[in-house]
Structure formats: C-alpha cells, structure tokens
Write a protein that holds these residues in place. Structure first.
Motif, PDB file in Angstrom:
ATOM      1  N   MET A 185      46.335  31.610 -24.711  1.00  0.00           N
ATOM      2  CA  MET A 185      45.173  30.759 -24.477  1.00  0.00           C
ATOM      3  C   MET A 185      45.149  29.749 -25.613  1.00  0.00           C
ATOM      4  O   MET A 185      45.302  30.131 -26.779  1.00  0.00           O
ATOM      5  N   LEU A 186      44.981  28.483 -25.268  1.00  0.00           N
ATOM      6  CA  LEU A 186      44.976  27.421 -26.267  1.00  0.00           C
ATOM      7  C   LEU A 186      43.620  26.726 -26.246  1.00  0.00           C
ATOM      8  O   LEU A 186      43.042  26.526 -25.181  1.00  0.00           O
ATOM      9  N   ARG A 187      43.116  26.394 -27.444  1.00  0.00           N
ATOM     10  CA  ARG A 187      41.777  25.810 -27.527  1.00  0.00           C
ATOM     11  C   ARG A 187      41.787  24.540 -28.372  1.00  0.00           C
ATOM     12  O   ARG A 187      42.362  24.515 -29.456  1.00  0.00           O
ATOM     13  N   LEU A 188      41.131  23.516 -27.842  1.00  0.00           N
ATOM     14  CA  LEU A 188      40.918  22.279 -28.594  1.00  0.00           C
ATOM     15  C   LEU A 188      39.428  22.153 -28.861  1.00  0.00           C
ATOM     16  O   LEU A 188      38.605  22.567 -28.049  1.00  0.00           O
ATOM     17  N   ARG A 189      39.088  21.569 -30.002  1.00  0.00           N
ATOM     18  CA  ARG A 189      37.670  21.419 -30.336  1.00  0.00           C
ATOM     19  C   ARG A 189      37.340  19.963 -30.685  1.00  0.00           C
ATOM     20  O   ARG A 189      38.033  19.335 -31.486  1.00  0.00           O
ATOM     21  N   ALA A 190      36.270  19.460 -30.080  1.00  0.00           N
ATOM     22  CA  ALA A 190      35.828  18.095 -30.364  1.00  0.00           C
ATOM     23  C   ALA A 190      34.870  18.108 -31.551  1.00  0.00           C
ATOM     24  O   ALA A 190      34.341  19.156 -31.932  1.00  0.00           O
ATOM     25  N   GLU A 191      34.678  16.958 -32.088  1.00  0.00           N
ATOM     26  CA  GLU A 191      33.805  16.745 -33.243  1.00  0.00           C
ATOM     27  C   GLU A 191      32.393  17.325 -33.020  1.00  0.00           C
ATOM     28  O   GLU A 191      31.779  17.879 -33.923  1.00  0.00           O
ATOM     29  N   ASP A 192      31.890  17.204 -31.788  1.00  0.00           N
ATOM     30  CA  ASP A 192      30.530  17.672 -31.493  1.00  0.00           C
ATOM     31  C   ASP A 192      30.475  19.161 -31.167  1.00  0.00           C
ATOM     32  O   ASP A 192      29.453  19.663 -30.714  1.00  0.00           O
ATOM     33  N   GLY A 193      31.574  19.872 -31.381  1.00  0.00           N
ATOM     34  CA  GLY A 193      31.576  21.317 -31.164  1.00  0.00           C
ATOM     35  C   GLY A 193      32.072  21.732 -29.787  1.00  0.00           C
ATOM     36  O   GLY A 193      32.369  22.903 -29.550  1.00  0.00           O
ATOM     37  N   TYR A 194      32.195  20.777 -28.882  1.00  0.00           N
ATOM     38  CA  TYR A 194      32.683  21.083 -27.529  1.00  0.00           C
ATOM     39  C   TYR A 194      34.119  21.614 -27.594  1.00  0.00           C
ATOM     40  O   TYR A 194      34.945  21.108 -28.350  1.00  0.00           O
TER      41      TYR A 194
END
Ligand SMILES: Cc1cc2nc3c(=O)[nH]c(=O)nc-3n(C[C@H](O)[C@H](O)[C@H](O)COP(=O)(O)OP(=O)(O)OC[C@H]3O[C@@H](n4cnc5c(N)ncnc54)[C@H](O)[C@@H]3O)c2cc1C
Lengths: 212, 261
Positions: free
Chosen positions: B71-80
């Motif tokens: 499972m791979l996860r990316l995170r945006a600046e706003d926490g998304y």
C-alpha cells in the motif's frame, strides 16, 4: 509523515465540513478512501462462478435452535428490505448512494433462532470463500442478503445471484455468491483474515490489516 | 454447477463446498503489514510511453515474495492523503530496495503524481508486503497470464526464477495493445509469449488471448502435477483469461486472480 513534494490531491468537491476548510474530509468518506464515482471495481480472487438462481441456496446453522436452508423462492418469500447508502472497499474506493434490494438478515435469523452462546459467524460462499463477522454486525437491520442492484438483478461478477451485504464494514466482509452462515461461540478468521486482513474491518477506524 | 445443499454429513452441519479452497501461499507478517515506512525514490526508468518503473530505497523493508503487493500513500500539504495498492515488480533478493511499475492512468491522482512530478529524492510512504494469496515462492510450476500493468507481479516471479536459477517450469502469456506498450519487453526470454491486441509486428497475429494459446499449455506442456495459474490485470481481462483456463481444464481451485479494479 512528511508531505509529499508537489502532491495536492485531486480537487475535492465538498471540502467545507465544520472542522475547517480546504483539506477537511468529505462527509461520508471514511479516512483513506476516495470516491469511485460511477465505477464499481471488481476485486475477487476467484473465478466468477456460473451460479443460477436455481442453483442458489442459503443456509444458516451452527449455534441455532433450528438450522434452515432457503432456496431462491423460499428466500424471496421473506419480507423484502432495501439498503440505500454507501459502500467502502479496503482497496480505497467508496461508492456513495447505492441501492441494493433483498431481505434483511434479521428475517433469516428469526427463523433459525440463534443460541445465546452465539457470538460470531463465518460466512461462506458457493465457491468456498469465507469471511468472519461478529454476530452483532449482522443483526439490528445492518446486514442483508441482496440480489438486486439499482433495481436490476445483481451481476455475477458482483456476487449475483445473491451476496451478503454488510455495508458498514469493508466490502470483503460482504461475501459474494453467499451460501451460508455458520454461527459460532468464538471468532474464526476467514479467507482474507488468514491472509493478514483485519478481523472486523470497520472503515471508519481504518481497520484494514491485522494490527490496525 | 454441481453441488448439494442437503445435509449428507453430520446432522445440522453443512460442509461448505471447497472448490475455491486456495489457501494463502504464505503467512503474512502482521507486524510488517501494519507499519508505514518511508520509501525514497532513487531512480525512474521509462518502460513504455505510458508506464515507468520507480525504484525506491526502503532500508527497513522486511522482504517479500514474488506476487505480493504493498500500500502506498501520498500526503498533501493540507493533510489530505491518497493511498493505492501496487504490486512489487522487483525480485526479493534486491535487498533494501523495491521497484514498482505504474501505468499513467488518465486523470489518475496517484499515478499522475508519479508520472508528472516525482523525481529521485522524493519520499512516499509504503506498508507491506501484503497478501500471501497471490505470492509464488518458486516451488510449483507456474503458468502466468497478465495484461497491461497486470504483468508487474508476474515479472517479479520471472526475475526471482532467474535470479535463483530455478528449474521449476514457468510460462508467461502477456497481453499488450502493441509491441511499444509491452512492459519489460527487453527482459523476456523463452518462457514468454506476447499477445498483441491492436498492433503486432509482421507475421504475428493481432487479437486478444485465445483458447488456442492457452490449451496447449494445459495439454502438451502441462508439467507433472499441473500448473498453479496466476492471472493479473483489469477485471475484464481477468474474467476472459480465467474462463479460458477453466475451459482448457485448469481446476478453479488452482487459479489465483489479482484484479486491479
Ligand atoms: C492489488 C493491486 C495491485 C495493483 N498493482 C498495480 C501496479 O503494479 N501498477 C499499476 O499501475 N497499477 C496497479 N494497481 C492499480 C492502482 O492501485 C491504482 O488503481 C492506479 O494506479 C490508479 O490510481 P490513480 O490514483 O492514478 O487513479 P485514480 O485517481 O484512482 O483514478 C482512476 C480512474 O478514475 C478516474 N477518476 C476517479 N475519480 C475521479 C474524479 N473525482 N474526477 C475525475 N476522474 C476521476 C480517473 O480519471 C481514472 O480514470 C493495483 C491495484 C490493486 C488492487
């Protein structure tokens, strides 16, 4: 975790929840999920069986007063009950506002009368797939045997002619091609649970894998 | 299907049919599967106009078996955050490193980031390896059928087979639209038969996988004890390929399917 450089995510449509603006979650979308829109991905590890309504049956046994097997007509003779709401798959997609038709599991359980000692169930399919559930997740109007989707017969690749539907848990719990439930006084991991998935699978708690 | 629902065994107890009694091939480490780790991108290799391989350093990686995914996860600046499953392309012996091969999905949130923004030095998070079901430790004869990026977990098996010098029979049928879209084209050997659905080189047929390509593998080339079949790709492809296998006589309980959705 660190922010992924340059990643903003897809523009989110309903971003303004009471908790804040911008990145606030879409109401109804559990953590880590995305809205699949019109798509309904198929994720099963099995060959789709050629199972007709005439071949189909559904059995409840184990810790019950009276084990019972329903055929297609017998199951349809029970009071109809629909589910309208959302579904969530552990692979990260959710689907909003779907409509399934079938019969509430409560109606089936009323016939077999579970023992007080029954705490869990193993659901098994006509293909041999299994998944375990706490009995409390199957009662109280929260689970169905479903054979219609959006007013039409449920497609074979989605578990037709009939599947278990437990929409408040990740969808691997909603066994396709449902054949039966065995009521037990203990928890017994099913197919994916033996492969590392969580015993319960509550999407709101992100119970994806064992240990979550 | 032939099946009986009457109680022929102990009273009150129905024995579920076990045609799909395919057990998990290996136990998954729940501890590893629960842990998010940082993966640092070290290299990007173009495979086809629409697919690239992304190589990561993951120093704490516990190892995997060919066929497993993560499972791979990316995170945006706003926490998304956005998370997706990806099959592992590399062989297990590539210590401390893993490789993924991603198709550039039109409008795709995660694959879009990889194909337009990712560069060496970027960090993402991964957890895994996951699922022992599609894994192949290299023990039994394996018949692999994949399409598009569905060839990724199958390539891990081929690389493992080569790296270890295994002699157990291994065959791959891989479907792509045309030669230029065949992922890992340079790496295939005698074990592989490509199938081109839209454009093929001179002298090769054009069209989707047929019974005539599958049947001989289950008749003339069938190893003693038969094949373990591994099918991977889109749902439409998985349906088509698994039906061909069943028609050719492959037992359903020896077909493992990974559908990308
Ligand atoms: C076990 C497993 C293994 C996998 N292995 C691989 C692999 O090795 N390689 C690989 O490439 N893939 C693999 N996949 C598929 C992968 O997980 C992703 O589904 C894929 O990369 C697409 O993700 P994405 O974020 O790029 O696209 P998404 O953002 O998920 O979009 C998918 C499609 O939906 C459309 N879409 C969805 N929502 C919206 C919206 N709100 N607005 C507009 N369009 C939308 C997109 O345009 C696109 O066509 C695997 C899947 C599974 C389950």
């Amino acid at each position: 975790m660190n922010v992924t450089r340059g990643f903003t995510g897809r523009p989110r449509v309903l971003p303004h929840s009471p908790e804040g603006v911008g990145g606030a979650p879409i109401a109804g979308l559990p953590p880590g999920q995305y809205d699949a829109g019109d798509d309904w991905p198929v994720l099963s590890a099995e060959v789709t069986p050629d199972l007709t309504p005439a071949d189909w049956s559904f059995r409840i046994d184990g810790l019950v007063a009276e084990p019972h097997t329903w055929d297609w007509a017998g199951a349809h003779a029970l009071p109809a009950s629909a589910y309208e709401g959302d579904i969530h798959c552990v692979t990260s997609w959710s689907k909003f506002g779907v409509r399934f038709g079938g019969v509430s599991l409560d109606a089936f359980l009323d016939v077999v009368r579970p023992d007080e000692s029954a705490t869990h169930a193993v659901a098994y399919s006509h293909t041999g797939y299994t998944t375990n559930l706490p009995l409390a997740d199957l009662t109280g109007g929260r689970a169905w045997i479903a054979w219609e989707y959006e007013g039409r017969p449920l497609a074979a690749e989605h578990g037709g002619p009939a599947r278990l539907l437990v929409p408040h848990l990740y969808f691997w719990k909603s066994a396709k091609w449902i054949a039966g439930l065995r009521l037990l006084d203990h928890d017994e991991p099913g197919f994916w649970e033996q492969n590392g998935y969580h015993a319960r699978g509550n999407p709101w708690e992100e119970q994806r894998y064992s240990g979550d | 299907m032939t099946r009986t629902t009457s109680d022929t065994t102990a009273p009150g107890l129905f024995v579920p049919p076990t045609r799909f009694a395919v057990p998990g091939r290996i136990a998954v480490s729940n501890r590893e599967a629960a842990l998010w780790q940082t993966a640092t991108l070290t290299e990007v290799r173009r495979e086809t106009p629409h697919a690239s391989t992304f190589r990561f350093a993951v120093p704490g990686w516990a190892g995997h078996l060919p066929g497993q995914h993560l499972m791979l996860r990316l995170r945006a600046e706003d926490g998304y955050t956005a998370q997706r499953h990806y099959s592992i392309a590399s062989a297990p012996d590539d210590a401390g490193h893993i490789e993924l091969t991603l198709d550039h999905v039109e409008g795709g949130e995660v694959s879009g980031w990889f194909h337009t923004l990712a560069e060496p030095g970027d960090e993402v998070e991964v957890r895994g390896p996951l699922s022992g079901f599609f894994a192949w430790p290299g023990d039994r004869p394996a018949l692999l059928i994949g399409a598009g990026s569905g060839v990724v977990p199958l390539m891990s098996m081929i690389r493992h087979h080569r790296a270890r010098g295994l002699t157990v029979p291994l065959r791959l049928l891989v479907s792509a639209r045309g030669p230029e879209e065949l992922i890992y084209a340079r790496e295939y050997g005698a074990e592989t038969t490509p199938v081109f659905t839209r454009r093929a080189p001179e002298g090769m047929p054009v069209g989707r996988l047929t019974a005539s390509q599958v049947a001989p593998l289950l008749a003339d080339e069938r190893p003693p004890g038969g094949w373990e079949a591994y099918v991977c790709g889109s749902n439409a492809f998985a349906e088509h390929a698994s039906r061909l296998l069943v028609s050719a006589g492959q037992p359903v309980d020896r077909i493992r399917i990974e559908r990308f959705g």
